[in-house]
Design an enzyme around this catalytic site. Sequence first.
Site, PDB file in Angstrom:
ATOM      1  N   ILE A  61       1.122  -1.209  -0.071  1.00 20.65           N
ATOM      2  CA  ILE A  61      -0.364   0.225  -0.184  1.00 20.65           C
ATOM      3  C   ILE A  61       0.869   1.230   0.311  1.00 20.65           C
ATOM      4  O   ILE A  61       2.510   1.250   0.294  1.00 20.65           O
ATOM      5  CB  ILE A  61      -0.930  -0.367   1.679  1.00 20.65           C
ATOM      6  CG1 ILE A  61      -2.416   1.309   0.915  1.00 20.65           C
ATOM      7  CG2 ILE A  61      -0.474   0.400   2.719  1.00 20.65           C
ATOM      8  CD1 ILE A  61      -3.470   0.532   2.101  1.00 20.65           C
ATOM      9  N   CYS A  62       0.322   2.623  -0.629  1.00 19.91           N
ATOM     10  CA  CYS A  62       0.843   3.675  -0.847  1.00 19.91           C
ATOM     11  C   CYS A  62      -0.180   4.243  -0.313  1.00 19.91           C
ATOM     12  O   CYS A  62      -1.158   4.573   0.238  1.00 19.91           O
ATOM     13  CB  CYS A  62       2.062   4.091  -1.543  1.00 19.91           C
ATOM     14  SG  CYS A  62       1.017   3.655  -3.117  1.00 19.91           S
ATOM     15  N   ARG A  63       0.473   6.358  -0.775  1.00 21.12           N
ATOM     16  CA  ARG A  63      -1.418   7.116  -0.731  1.00 21.12           C
ATOM     17  C   ARG A  63      -1.904   6.817  -1.451  1.00 21.12           C
ATOM     18  O   ARG A  63      -3.226   6.628  -0.922  1.00 21.12           O
ATOM     19  CB  ARG A  63      -0.467   8.297  -0.973  1.00 21.12           C
ATOM     20  CG  ARG A  63      -1.664   9.460  -0.369  1.00 21.12           C
ATOM     21  CD  ARG A  63      -0.659  10.987  -0.419  1.00 21.12           C
ATOM     22  NE  ARG A  63      -0.430  10.845  -1.901  1.00 21.12           N
ATOM     23  CZ  ARG A  63       0.530  12.058  -1.965  1.00 21.12           C
ATOM     24  NH1 ARG A  63       0.874  12.448  -1.481  1.00 21.12           N
ATOM     25  NH2 ARG A  63       0.370  11.759  -4.166  1.00 21.12           N
ATOM     26  N   GLY A  65      -1.894   4.317  -4.497  1.00 19.38           N
ATOM     27  CA  GLY A  65      -1.812   3.250  -5.903  1.00 19.38           C
ATOM     28  C   GLY A  65      -0.920   3.216  -6.324  1.00 19.38           C
ATOM     29  O   GLY A  65      -0.848   1.475  -6.747  1.00 19.38           O
ATOM     30  N   MET A  89      -4.187   4.721   0.865  1.00 21.32           N
ATOM     31  CA  MET A  89      -4.407   4.903   2.741  1.00 21.32           C
ATOM     32  C   MET A  89      -5.215   6.108   2.562  1.00 21.32           C
ATOM     33  O   MET A  89      -5.569   5.986   3.044  1.00 21.32           O
ATOM     34  CB  MET A  89      -2.647   5.812   2.904  1.00 21.32           C
ATOM     35  CG  MET A  89      -1.890   4.596   3.057  1.00 21.32           C
ATOM     36  SD  MET A  89      -3.002   3.050   4.155  1.00 21.32           S
ATOM     37  CE  MET A  89      -3.451   4.092   5.959  1.00 21.32           C
TER      38      MET A  89
END
Length: 110
Positions: A61-63, A65, A89
Site C-alpha cells: 500500500i501507498c497513498r 496506489g 491509504m
Amino acid sequence: MEDVSAQEITISELPAERVLLDVRENDEWEAGHAPDAVHVPMTELAERLADVPEAEPLYVICRSGGRSERVTQYLNANGWEAVNVAGGMSVWAGLGLPLVSESGVAPEVI
C-alpha cells in the site's frame, strides 16, 4: 517471459488476517498509517529487501496506489507473492479505518 504484472485488490477486499507493507516515505508514515503495517519506503526497498515480510500474499500500500503498484511488480519479479492495494491509504482513511501516527498528533494521510 514470466508475467509479473501487478495483482490488485481494493481496500474492502483486504482480508482481516493479512500482512500489509506500507511503501510511503517516512514523513507520510509518521503522519498516519495502518496500525498493523510494516514500513519500508519505496526509495529504500532495494537495499532493505531483508526487511520485507515473507507473507503469501503480501499486500502493498501507498497513498493512492501508484508507488505500491510499482513495488508489487518489483517484488513479484523477485520471488514474492505481492498484491497491490488500489486506492491506498487515501481510501483507507476515507473509509474511516484505523490510523495511528508516530508524531503524537492526530493521525492523517498526507
